[in-house]
Design an enzyme around this catalytic site. Structure first.
Site, short mmCIF file in Angstrom:
data_model
loop_
_atom_site.label_atom_id
_atom_site.label_comp_id
_atom_site.label_asym_id
_atom_site.label_seq_id
_atom_site.Cartn_x
_atom_site.Cartn_y
_atom_site.Cartn_z
N GLU A 1 0.82 -1.20 0.00
CA GLU A 1 0.00 0.00 0.00
C GLU A 1 0.86 1.26 0.00
OE1 GLU A 1 -1.28 0.85 4.50
OE2 GLU A 1 -2.02 -1.05 3.74
N CYS B 1 3.70 8.57 0.72
CA CYS B 1 4.22 7.68 1.75
C CYS B 1 4.37 6.30 1.14
CB CYS B 1 3.27 7.65 2.95
SG CYS B 1 3.81 6.57 4.28
N CYS C 1 5.99 -6.68 7.75
CA CYS C 1 7.05 -6.16 8.60
C CYS C 1 7.31 -7.15 9.74
CB CYS C 1 6.65 -4.80 9.19
SG CYS C 1 7.93 -4.00 10.18
N CYS D 1 5.75 -4.01 16.19
CA CYS D 1 5.19 -2.93 17.01
C CYS D 1 3.70 -3.19 17.25
CB CYS D 1 5.39 -1.58 16.33
SG CYS D 1 7.14 -1.18 16.07
N CYS E 1 0.68 -1.35 15.30
CA CYS E 1 0.78 -1.22 13.85
C CYS E 1 0.22 -2.44 13.14
CB CYS E 1 2.25 -1.02 13.46
SG CYS E 1 2.50 -0.80 11.69
N GLY F 1 6.55 -1.74 6.54
CA GLY F 1 7.92 -2.21 6.51
C GLY F 1 8.89 -1.26 7.20
N GLU F 2 10.10 -1.74 7.38
CA GLU F 2 11.17 -1.02 8.08
C GLU F 2 12.31 -0.72 7.11
OE1 GLU F 2 13.68 0.75 9.88
OE2 GLU F 2 12.29 0.13 11.45
N SER G 1 11.59 7.16 8.15
CA SER G 1 11.05 7.03 9.50
C SER G 1 10.93 5.58 9.89
CB SER G 1 9.66 7.69 9.57
OG SER G 1 9.04 7.39 10.80
N SER H 1 10.80 6.25 15.62
CA SER H 1 9.64 5.88 16.45
C SER H 1 10.12 5.65 17.88
CB SER H 1 8.98 4.62 15.90
OG SER H 1 8.47 4.86 14.61
N LEU H 2 9.70 6.50 18.80
CA LEU H 2 10.14 6.42 20.19
C LEU H 2 9.04 5.81 21.06
CD1 LEU H 2 12.35 6.99 22.24
CD2 LEU H 2 11.45 9.32 22.48
N HIS H 3 7.91 6.50 21.17
CA HIS H 3 6.68 6.00 21.78
C HIS H 3 6.71 5.81 23.30
CE1 HIS H 3 5.60 5.82 17.69
NE2 HIS H 3 6.14 4.64 17.43
N ASN I 1 -4.00 5.37 15.83
CA ASN I 1 -5.08 4.89 14.97
C ASN I 1 -5.52 3.53 15.47
OD1 ASN I 1 -5.93 6.56 12.72
ND2 ASN I 1 -3.82 6.46 12.01
N CYS J 1 -1.01 2.53 8.89
CA CYS J 1 -0.07 1.74 8.10
C CYS J 1 -0.46 0.27 8.11
CB CYS J 1 1.35 1.89 8.66
SG CYS J 1 2.10 3.48 8.30
#
Length: 352
Positions: free
Chosen positions: A97, A110, A117, A121, A124, A164-165, A196, A219-221, A295, A338
């Site tokens: 996507e 994007c 992935c 996480c 996600c 994905g990463e 990112s 990405s910290l979170h 989300n 995502c």
């Protein structure tokens, strides 16, 4: 030469210099490379569309190469903003996507970097089902080319934060950055590209040494190791201190600020305790915090905090001079998170 899995050279995977090498290897004159390269970036689908290229060369190209094209499987358009979301069909039948965000003066795309992935996480949808495979550089590139063609508008900005990463698919991501920057290709400058991801420390250090002037977002979170481990399994491998040291090294090598993505999750990481620790962690660093109200996805029970908690968190960072913004949710009516649309589509297809 960059050959695809079918054993043929993928023309969209070549830099302009590599195109010259390829054309010469076919026994052709050097000037033909510029002609072929130009046709590739006109998004042609068949070699016979190369009108100024002799049939003898077209036949050689057909034998030794493919152009490299994705197909639009599905396109959704948001009724609340100018977001478009695409599902692309890959040559092997996989689905990825891509999101296009049209802001009048600029078109931001994007892109996905992997099919699925493996980072895991918890918030996600991309990670549910794990990793199928890496995308090749041309498959990342063609997402942009197909969006441009579909919308009839030049893409001005790229964010590598779809499924994905990118740093897990390091070599293809770096080749993509080279391809997209080619003067006679898409010619999108590095400063208009944001990479990112979740924070693979070794790869951040490697990226820093390459000194590519892209924008890095991490990405910290959570500012706490134990809490971050619950949200992001990668935190079990790298501590927050190791991550912060890598980010400071990146800043020192590139003089570029780092953006920290912080997904706000109700009753998980949005309290005064986290806000105070975050200030302590980031004070004095060349950085920006991007707060992202989560989300919700069907497979997880995470919820978005109330707006008062979101604003309170932001105001505390503001008061302590940590640059901060709240990311607006784009395309929320078309499975904006995502991996969400791809997963929903795959589930529907199975039922059918």
């Amino acid at each position: 030469m960059n050959e695809g899995k079918i054993g043929k050279v993928v023309l969209k995977n070549l830099t302009e210099e590599e195109m010259v090498e390829f054309i010469l290897s076919l026994g052709e004159k050097k000037f033909r490379a510029a002609q072929v390269y130009s046709w590739v970036y006109k998004n042609i689908r068949d070699f016979d569309e190369m009108k100024n290229v002799p049939k003898s060369l077209r036949d050689k190209l057909r034998e030794k190469s493919i152009i490299g094209n994705l197909d639009i499987e599905l396109k959704l358009e948001s009724k609340i903003d100018n977001t478009k979301k695409y599902l692309f069909l890959l040559n092997d039948g996989n689905i990825i996507e891509t999101v296009a965000m049209d802001y009048d003066s600029r078109l931001t795309v994007c892109v996905s970097n992997q099919v699925g992935c493996r980072m895991g996480c918890n918030f996600c949808a991309s990670t549910i089902g794990g990793l199928s495979r890496h995308l090749e550089a041309w498959e990342i590139l063609d997402q942009i080319m197909k969006v441009q063609e579909d919308l009839g508008k030049r893409v001005s900005n790229i964010v590598m934060m779809g499924s994905g990463e990118p740093l897990d698919n390091f070599d293809n991501s770096m080749r993509f950055l080279k391809l997209v920057n080619e003067k006679n290709g898409l010619n999108i400058g590095n400063r208009h590209i944001t990479l990112s991801r979740c924070g693979l420390v070794d790869r951040i250090l490697e990226l820093a040494d390459m000194q590519i002037p892209i924008n890095l977002a991490i990405s910290l979170h959570s500012p706490y190791d134990e809490e971050r481990k619950e949200i992001m399994p990668i935190a079990k491998k790298y501590t927050i201190k190791e991550l912060m040291d890598a980010c400071r090294y990146y800043i020192s090598k590139t003089n570029r600020r780092v953006t920290f993505e912080y997904a706000l999750i109700k009753d998980k990481n949005n309290t005064d305790r986290e806000a105070k620790k975050l200030v302590e962690l980031l004070r004095g660093m060349l950085c920006h915090v991007n707060l992202i109200p989560i989300n919700p996805i069907a497979e997880r029970d995470y919820e978005k905090p109330n707006i008062e908690y979101i604003n309170k968190f932001k105001n505390y960072l503001d008061k302590n001079k940590i640059p901060v913004s709240i990311r607006n949710s784009m395309g929320s009516d078309i499975s904006g998170a995502c991996g969400q649309l791809r997963r929903d589509y795959k589930g529907t297809s199975k039922e059918e």
